[in-house]
Design a protein around this motif. Sequence first.
Motif, PDB file in Angstrom:
ATOM      1  N   ASP A  27       0.821  -1.207   0.000  1.00 53.02           N
ATOM      2  CA  ASP A  27       0.000   0.000   0.000  1.00 53.02           C
ATOM      3  C   ASP A  27       0.857   1.260   0.000  1.00 53.02           C
ATOM      4  N   THR A  28       2.161   1.087   0.161  1.00 49.36           N
ATOM      5  CA  THR A  28       3.067   2.230   0.146  1.00 49.36           C
ATOM      6  C   THR A  28       3.001   2.932  -1.198  1.00 49.36           C
ATOM      7  N   ALA A  29       2.737   4.241  -1.151  1.00 48.83           N
ATOM      8  CA  ALA A  29       2.585   5.014  -2.382  1.00 48.83           C
ATOM      9  C   ALA A  29       2.296   6.470  -2.018  1.00 48.83           C
ATOM     10  N   ALA A  30       2.351   7.309  -3.023  1.00 51.93           N
ATOM     11  CA  ALA A  30       1.823   8.653  -2.884  1.00 51.93           C
ATOM     12  C   ALA A  30       0.331   8.579  -3.193  1.00 51.93           C
ATOM     13  N   TYR A  31      -0.483   9.106  -2.317  1.00 52.72           N
ATOM     14  CA  TYR A  31      -1.934   9.069  -2.483  1.00 52.72           C
ATOM     15  C   TYR A  31      -2.421  10.454  -2.898  1.00 52.72           C
ATOM     16  N   TYR A  32      -3.243  10.461  -3.942  1.00 52.60           N
ATOM     17  CA  TYR A  32      -3.748  11.697  -4.506  1.00 52.60           C
ATOM     18  C   TYR A  32      -5.265  11.748  -4.417  1.00 52.60           C
ATOM     19  N   CYS A  33      -5.769  12.859  -3.941  1.00 50.24           N
ATOM     20  CA  CYS A  33      -7.202  13.120  -3.980  1.00 50.24           C
ATOM     21  C   CYS A  33      -7.545  13.670  -5.353  1.00 50.24           C
ATOM     22  N   ALA A  34      -8.699  13.304  -5.858  1.00 45.24           N
ATOM     23  CA  ALA A  34      -9.091  13.724  -7.193  1.00 45.24           C
ATOM     24  C   ALA A  34     -10.592  13.979  -7.255  1.00 45.24           C
ATOM     25  N   ALA A  35     -10.994  14.782  -8.225  1.00 43.71           N
ATOM     26  CA  ALA A  35     -12.404  15.080  -8.405  1.00 43.71           C
ATOM     27  C   ALA A  35     -12.701  15.237  -9.893  1.00 43.71           C
ATOM     28  N   ASP A  36     -13.864  14.744 -10.296  1.00 50.23           N
ATOM     29  CA  ASP A  36     -14.265  14.829 -11.704  1.00 50.23           C
ATOM     30  C   ASP A  36     -15.776  14.789 -11.787  1.00 50.23           C
ATOM     31  N   PRO A  37     -16.351  15.395 -12.816  1.00 46.31           N
ATOM     32  CA  PRO A  37     -17.812  15.375 -12.951  1.00 46.31           C
ATOM     33  C   PRO A  37     -18.386  13.999 -13.275  1.00 46.31           C
ATOM     34  N   THR A  38     -17.552  13.077 -13.734  1.00 47.22           N
ATOM     35  CA  THR A  38     -18.080  11.778 -14.156  1.00 47.22           C
ATOM     36  C   THR A  38     -17.296  10.633 -13.535  1.00 47.22           C
ATOM     37  N   TYR A  39     -17.936   9.467 -13.501  1.00 46.16           N
ATOM     38  CA  TYR A  39     -17.257   8.242 -13.069  1.00 46.16           C
ATOM     39  C   TYR A  39     -17.362   7.212 -14.179  1.00 46.16           C
ATOM     40  N   GLY A  40     -16.234   6.688 -14.560  1.00 36.38           N
ATOM     41  CA  GLY A  40     -16.240   5.674 -15.595  1.00 36.38           C
ATOM     42  C   GLY A  40     -14.818   5.201 -15.838  1.00 36.38           C
ATOM     43  N   SER A  41     -14.490   5.032 -17.106  1.00 40.59           N
ATOM     44  CA  SER A  41     -13.143   4.561 -17.435  1.00 40.59           C
ATOM     45  C   SER A  41     -12.085   5.553 -16.999  1.00 40.59           C
ATOM     46  N   ASN A  42     -12.488   6.815 -16.819  1.00 40.37           N
ATOM     47  CA  ASN A  42     -11.510   7.810 -16.378  1.00 40.37           C
ATOM     48  C   ASN A  42     -10.985   7.510 -14.982  1.00 40.37           C
ATOM     49  N   TRP A  43     -11.755   6.803 -14.171  1.00 40.56           N
ATOM     50  CA  TRP A  43     -11.302   6.416 -12.844  1.00 40.56           C
ATOM     51  C   TRP A  43     -10.698   5.011 -12.876  1.00 40.56           C
ATOM     52  N   LYS A  44     -11.298   4.115 -13.643  1.00 39.98           N
ATOM     53  CA  LYS A  44     -10.866   2.709 -13.634  1.00 39.98           C
ATOM     54  C   LYS A  44      -9.546   2.517 -14.359  1.00 39.98           C
ATOM     55  N   ILE A  45      -9.340   3.295 -15.407  1.00 35.02           N
ATOM     56  CA  ILE A  45      -8.076   3.241 -16.151  1.00 35.02           C
ATOM     57  C   ILE A  45      -7.545   4.662 -16.157  1.00 35.02           C
ATOM     58  N   PRO A  46      -7.003   5.082 -15.013  1.00 35.03           N
ATOM     59  CA  PRO A  46      -6.732   6.501 -14.847  1.00 35.03           C
ATOM     60  C   PRO A  46      -5.504   7.024 -15.575  1.00 35.03           C
ATOM     61  N   ARG A  47      -5.667   8.237 -16.006  1.00 34.85           N
ATOM     62  CA  ARG A  47      -4.574   9.036 -16.501  1.00 34.85           C
ATOM     63  C   ARG A  47      -4.756  10.427 -15.926  1.00 34.85           C
ATOM     64  N   ARG A  48      -3.655  11.123 -15.727  1.00 29.60           N
ATOM     65  CA  ARG A  48      -3.744  12.464 -15.166  1.00 29.60           C
ATOM     66  C   ARG A  48      -4.671  13.353 -15.983  1.00 29.60           C
ATOM     67  N   SER A  49      -4.608  13.181 -17.271  1.00 30.73           N
ATOM     68  CA  SER A  49      -5.362  14.070 -18.162  1.00 30.73           C
ATOM     69  C   SER A  49      -6.857  13.759 -18.182  1.00 30.73           C
ATOM     70  N   SER A  50      -7.270  12.618 -17.649  1.00 27.75           N
ATOM     71  CA  SER A  50      -8.678  12.222 -17.737  1.00 27.75           C
ATOM     72  C   SER A  50      -9.481  12.590 -16.494  1.00 27.75           C
ATOM     73  N   ILE A  51      -8.810  13.135 -15.499  1.00 28.65           N
ATOM     74  CA  ILE A  51      -9.467  13.591 -14.276  1.00 28.65           C
ATOM     75  C   ILE A  51      -9.248  15.091 -14.159  1.00 28.65           C
ATOM     76  N   ASN A  52     -10.330  15.825 -13.876  1.00 25.84           N
ATOM     77  CA  ASN A  52     -10.253  17.291 -13.918  1.00 25.84           C
ATOM     78  C   ASN A  52      -9.376  17.903 -12.828  1.00 25.84           C
ATOM     79  N   TYR A  53      -9.510  17.426 -11.604  1.00 23.58           N
ATOM     80  CA  TYR A  53      -8.843  18.092 -10.489  1.00 23.58           C
ATOM     81  C   TYR A  53      -8.039  17.100  -9.636  1.00 23.58           C
ATOM     82  N   TRP A  54      -6.877  17.583  -9.218  1.00 21.52           N
ATOM     83  CA  TRP A  54      -5.976  16.761  -8.414  1.00 21.52           C
ATOM     84  C   TRP A  54      -5.449  17.533  -7.216  1.00 21.52           C
TER      85      TRP A  54
END
Length: 127
Positions: free
Chosen positions: A90-117
């Motif tokens: 579980d060791t890692a940098a953990y990032y909070c994120a927010a986006d208007p939608t839930y879908g592949s943008n969360w399941k197969i994440p890329r920085r560019s596919s989530i609006n806010y970090w």
Amino acid sequence: QVQLVESGGGLVQAGGSLRLSCAASGRIASSYVLGWFRQVPGKELEFVAAIRWSSGTTYYADSVKGRFTISKDNAKNTVSLQMYSLKAEDTAAYYCAADPTYGSNWKIPRRSSINYWGQGTQVSVSS
């Protein structure tokens, strides 16, 4: 515009617990989804958990299901991640994120596919 600030990371022994918090400021529409990703240097971004801002519906990665709990406090504009039975992996940098939608943008994440970090908080689990 939404700003996210994480807190609560640190060093913990395997089997221990830790709670991360994410304070959100700005306009968070009811349709938004907030959640957590993590990343180990040299590895891809990994989805951890997410929660719908209005309904509270939660989503978890299989690797954390049953050990982590995501929750929200709409009045305080915060999202928390309670982590139990922590493992070295579980060791890692953990990032909070927010986006208007839930879908592949969360399941197969890329920085560019989530609006806010957020800026991230380090979690280190010693074995």
